[in-house]
Design a protein around this motif. Structure first.
Motif, PDB file in Angstrom:
ATOM      1  N   VAL A  37      -3.681  10.808  10.530  1.00 49.24           N
ATOM      2  CA  VAL A  37      -2.550  11.234   9.706  1.00 49.24           C
ATOM      3  C   VAL A  37      -3.172  11.776   8.417  1.00 49.24           C
ATOM      4  N   ALA A  56      -0.775  -0.583  12.359  1.00 51.55           N
ATOM      5  CA  ALA A  56      -2.076  -0.754  13.018  1.00 51.55           C
ATOM      6  C   ALA A  56      -2.743   0.622  13.077  1.00 51.55           C
ATOM      7  N   SER A  57      -3.316   0.975  14.189  1.00 50.02           N
ATOM      8  CA  SER A  57      -3.989   2.270  14.333  1.00 50.02           C
ATOM      9  C   SER A  57      -4.250   2.482  15.819  1.00 50.02           C
ATOM     10  N   GLY A  82       0.825  -1.218   0.000  1.00 49.98           N
ATOM     11  CA  GLY A  82       0.000   0.000   0.000  1.00 49.98           C
ATOM     12  C   GLY A  82       0.849   1.254   0.000  1.00 49.98           C
ATOM     13  N   GLY A 138      -1.087  -5.117  -7.276  1.00 51.04           N
ATOM     14  CA  GLY A 138      -1.931  -6.248  -6.893  1.00 51.04           C
ATOM     15  C   GLY A 138      -2.683  -5.937  -5.612  1.00 51.04           C
ATOM     16  N   LYS A 139      -3.600  -6.826  -5.284  1.00 52.54           N
ATOM     17  CA  LYS A 139      -4.377  -6.653  -4.053  1.00 52.54           C
ATOM     18  C   LYS A 139      -3.617  -7.246  -2.882  1.00 52.54           C
ATOM     19  N   ALA A 140      -3.586  -6.534  -1.774  1.00 56.71           N
ATOM     20  CA  ALA A 140      -2.789  -6.970  -0.620  1.00 56.71           C
ATOM     21  C   ALA A 140      -3.206  -8.354  -0.122  1.00 56.71           C
ATOM     22  N   PHE A 147      -7.100   8.594   2.920  1.00 56.17           N
ATOM     23  CA  PHE A 147      -7.827   7.631   3.748  1.00 56.17           C
ATOM     24  C   PHE A 147      -8.602   8.303   4.874  1.00 56.17           C
ATOM     25  N   PRO A 202      -0.810   4.860  14.499  1.00 45.19           N
ATOM     26  CA  PRO A 202      -1.035   6.289  14.292  1.00 45.19           C
ATOM     27  C   PRO A 202      -2.451   6.679  14.676  1.00 45.19           C
ATOM     28  N   ALA A 203      -2.632   7.946  15.106  1.00 47.52           N
ATOM     29  CA  ALA A 203      -3.979   8.540  15.158  1.00 47.52           C
ATOM     30  C   ALA A 203      -4.193   9.187  13.787  1.00 47.52           C
ATOM     31  N   LYS A 259      -3.493   0.090  -7.969  1.00 47.50           N
ATOM     32  CA  LYS A 259      -3.463   0.844  -9.241  1.00 47.50           C
ATOM     33  C   LYS A 259      -2.036   1.033  -9.735  1.00 47.50           C
ATOM     34  N   LYS A 306      -7.612  -3.878  13.687  1.00 50.93           N
ATOM     35  CA  LYS A 306      -6.264  -3.402  14.017  1.00 50.93           C
ATOM     36  C   LYS A 306      -5.810  -3.978  15.373  1.00 50.93           C
ATOM     37  N   GLY A 315       0.323   8.323   0.493  1.00 53.10           N
ATOM     38  CA  GLY A 315       0.030   8.328   1.932  1.00 53.10           C
ATOM     39  C   GLY A 315       1.175   7.799   2.794  1.00 53.10           C
TER      40      GLY A 315
HETATM   41  N1  LIG Z   1      -4.411   8.074   7.664  1.00 50.80           N
HETATM   42  C1  LIG Z   1      -4.706   7.807   8.922  1.00 50.80           C
HETATM   43  O1  LIG Z   1      -5.227   8.673   9.668  1.00 50.80           O
HETATM   44  C2  LIG Z   1      -4.383   6.466   9.508  1.00 50.80           C
HETATM   45  C3  LIG Z   1      -4.433   6.325  10.910  1.00 50.80           C
HETATM   46  C4  LIG Z   1      -4.127   5.093  11.466  1.00 50.80           C
HETATM   47  C5  LIG Z   1      -3.780   4.024  10.663  1.00 50.80           C
HETATM   48  N2  LIG Z   1      -3.754   4.185   9.305  1.00 50.80           N
HETATM   49  C6  LIG Z   1      -3.373   3.021   8.511  1.00 50.80           C
HETATM   50  O2  LIG Z   1      -2.316   3.380   7.656  1.00 50.80           O
HETATM   51  C7  LIG Z   1      -2.335   2.558   6.494  1.00 50.80           C
HETATM   52  C8  LIG Z   1      -2.188   3.423   5.255  1.00 50.80           C
HETATM   53  O3  LIG Z   1      -3.252   4.362   5.213  1.00 50.80           O
HETATM   54  P1  LIG Z   1      -3.125   5.773   4.466  1.00 50.80           P
HETATM   55  O4  LIG Z   1      -3.773   6.750   5.355  1.00 50.80           O
HETATM   56  O5  LIG Z   1      -1.742   6.016   3.998  1.00 50.80           O
HETATM   57  O6  LIG Z   1      -4.109   5.525   3.223  1.00 50.80           O
HETATM   58  P2  LIG Z   1      -4.079   6.090   1.713  1.00 50.80           P
HETATM   59  O7  LIG Z   1      -3.422   7.406   1.647  1.00 50.80           O
HETATM   60  O8  LIG Z   1      -5.466   5.932   1.225  1.00 50.80           O
HETATM   61  O9  LIG Z   1      -3.121   5.044   0.968  1.00 50.80           O
HETATM   62  C9  LIG Z   1      -3.459   3.697   0.921  1.00 50.80           C
HETATM   63  C10 LIG Z   1      -2.457   2.946   0.059  1.00 50.80           C
HETATM   64  O10 LIG Z   1      -2.773   1.552   0.103  1.00 50.80           O
HETATM   65  C11 LIG Z   1      -3.152   1.090  -1.198  1.00 50.80           C
HETATM   66  N3  LIG Z   1      -4.231   0.135  -1.001  1.00 50.80           N
HETATM   67  C12 LIG Z   1      -5.479   0.369  -0.520  1.00 50.80           C
HETATM   68  N4  LIG Z   1      -6.175  -0.772  -0.466  1.00 50.80           N
HETATM   69  C13 LIG Z   1      -5.348  -1.742  -0.922  1.00 50.80           C
HETATM   70  C14 LIG Z   1      -5.498  -3.148  -1.123  1.00 50.80           C
HETATM   71  N5  LIG Z   1      -6.645  -3.768  -0.848  1.00 50.80           N
HETATM   72  N6  LIG Z   1      -4.450  -3.836  -1.621  1.00 50.80           N
HETATM   73  C15 LIG Z   1      -3.290  -3.209  -1.914  1.00 50.80           C
HETATM   74  N7  LIG Z   1      -3.097  -1.892  -1.750  1.00 50.80           N
HETATM   75  C16 LIG Z   1      -4.118  -1.175  -1.251  1.00 50.80           C
HETATM   76  C17 LIG Z   1      -3.532   2.359  -1.972  1.00 50.80           C
HETATM   77  O11 LIG Z   1      -3.370   2.240  -3.372  1.00 50.80           O
HETATM   78  P3  LIG Z   1      -4.541   1.640  -4.334  1.00 50.80           P
HETATM   79  O12 LIG Z   1      -5.782   2.423  -4.015  1.00 50.80           O
HETATM   80  O13 LIG Z   1      -4.032   1.835  -5.725  1.00 50.80           O
HETATM   81  O14 LIG Z   1      -4.628   0.195  -3.973  1.00 50.80           O
HETATM   82  C18 LIG Z   1      -2.512   3.342  -1.401  1.00 50.80           C
HETATM   83  O15 LIG Z   1      -1.246   3.132  -1.972  1.00 50.80           O
HETATM   84  C19 LIG Z   1      -3.638   1.751   6.582  1.00 50.80           C
HETATM   85  O16 LIG Z   1      -3.361   0.468   7.083  1.00 50.80           O
HETATM   86  C20 LIG Z   1      -4.474   2.517   7.592  1.00 50.80           C
HETATM   87  O17 LIG Z   1      -5.379   1.673   8.275  1.00 50.80           O
HETATM   88  C21 LIG Z   1      -4.044   5.372   8.720  1.00 50.80           C
END
Ligand SMILES: NC(=O)c1ccc[n+]([C@@H]2O[C@H](COP(=O)([O-])OP(=O)(O)OC[C@H]3O[C@@H](n4cnc5c(N)ncnc54)[C@H](OP(=O)(O)O)[C@@H]3O)[C@@H](O)[C@H]2O)c1
Length: 250
Positions: free
Chosen positions: A186, A140-141, A12, A60-62, A190, A183-184, A38, A158, A16
């Motif tokens: 970010v 995690a989160s 992923g 690919g899909k995770a 997402f 993280p809280a 993508k 998580k 982000g």
């Molecule tokens: N942002 C926050 O506030 C926050 C807080 C706590 C934890 N997190 C965790 O941090 C991680 C990353 O989140 P982010 O905020 O960076 O999100 P993001 O900006 O939406 O980025 C998500 C990334 O993961 C890819 N992705 C999404 N679904 C996928 C799947 N099923 N298989 C493979 N790739 C996938 C996306 O690309 P594609 O769409 O092309 O697949 C993108 O590269 C997640 O685990 C989330 O739970 C985020």
């Protein structure tokens, strides 16, 4: 001591938090294999990271085990090892009370956020880490350790990821370390709905008076992956500006 010369898989990572982790690892001298669904966005991320000398994209899909196997195989083929694994891909496709949660959505969340993370490590373990060692960080989160309205099952997934982290840390020592970060909010696509248009108001609840930037998680993950953290395994590093202690974050 950093991650210089190591090879990392970061799931992923086209944008982000995942991209910020990959960026930091490359800056610290590692090579990265990045995944996402993508292809175009992933290819752009490779250019952003410095090109094919340091980064390889595999779309690919995770939660697709064939994609996982292909990624591990091609990482070893291209860069010679899989020393580091960051399970960053995570989803939260639904919002609302858990009591009304669609169970199909629940199964998908568990599949991507928990089972896929285990499977990625199983594949990396079989192909490289069992013989050569390695370091793993699961993203995690803080939802894993708090109760948040609307995203209850995401938080539960998580929490399971944190439990998986602890179990694997015990099973895989001394040559493999496994940790997690929490993280809280970010600022990424997402989480945009949680702060857009009211960032200052949301940040007010944070003792450090700001929301997270992807780089804040990148540096925490890089630390856990590095030899500076060589006595740390099975831990959850909370990267939250203090908000888990002070109240609601979103
Ligand atoms: N942002 C926050 O506030 C926050 C807080 C706590 C934890 N997190 C965790 O941090 C991680 C990353 O989140 P982010 O905020 O960076 O999100 P993001 O900006 O939406 O980025 C998500 C990334 O993961 C890819 N992705 C999404 N679904 C996928 C799947 N099923 N298989 C493979 N790739 C996938 C996306 O690309 P594609 O769409 O092309 O697949 C993108 O590269 C997640 O685990 C989330 O739970 C985020």
């Amino acid at each position: 001591m950093s991650v210089a010369g190591k090879t990392a898989i970061v799931t992923g990572a086209s944008r982000g938090i995942g991209l910020a982790i990959a960026e930091r690892l490359v800056a610290d001298g590692a090579r990265v294999v990045i995944t996402a669904r993508k292809k175009e966005e992933l290819d752009a991320a490779v250019v952003h990271l410095g090109g094919p000398e340091v980064a390889l994209a595999i779309a690919g899909k995770a939660d697709d085990t064939e994609h996982q196997a292909e990624t591990v195989r091609r990482a070893i083929e291209r860069f010679g090892s899989v020393d580091l694994l960051v399970n960053n891909a995570g989803i939260n496709p639904s919002y609302g009370p858990m009591i009304e949660l669609d169970l199909g959505a629940a199964r998908k969340i568990a599949e991507v956020n928990c089972i896929a993370a285990l499977s990625w490590l199983q594949q990396a373990h079989r192909s490289w880490m069992r013989e050569h060692g390695g370091v793993v960080v699961n993203v995690a989160s803080h939802s894993a350790i708090t109760s948040e309205p609307g995203v209850g099952f995401y938080g539960a997934s998580k929490a399971m990821l944190v439990a998986i982290t602890k179990q694997l840390a015990v099973e895989l020592g001394p040559d493999i370390r496994v940790n997690a970060v929490a993280p809280a909010v970010v600022k990424t696509r997402f989480s945009a709905a949680l702060y857009e248009g009211r960032e200052a108001q949301v940040a007010e609840a944070y003792p450090l008076k700001r929301l997270g930037e992807p780089e804040d998680v990148g540096s925490a993950v890089a630390f856990l992956l590095s030899a500076d953290a060589s006595l740390i395994t099975g831990q959850l590093l909370v990267v939250d500006g203090g908000v888990t202690l002070s109240g609601v974050s979103g």
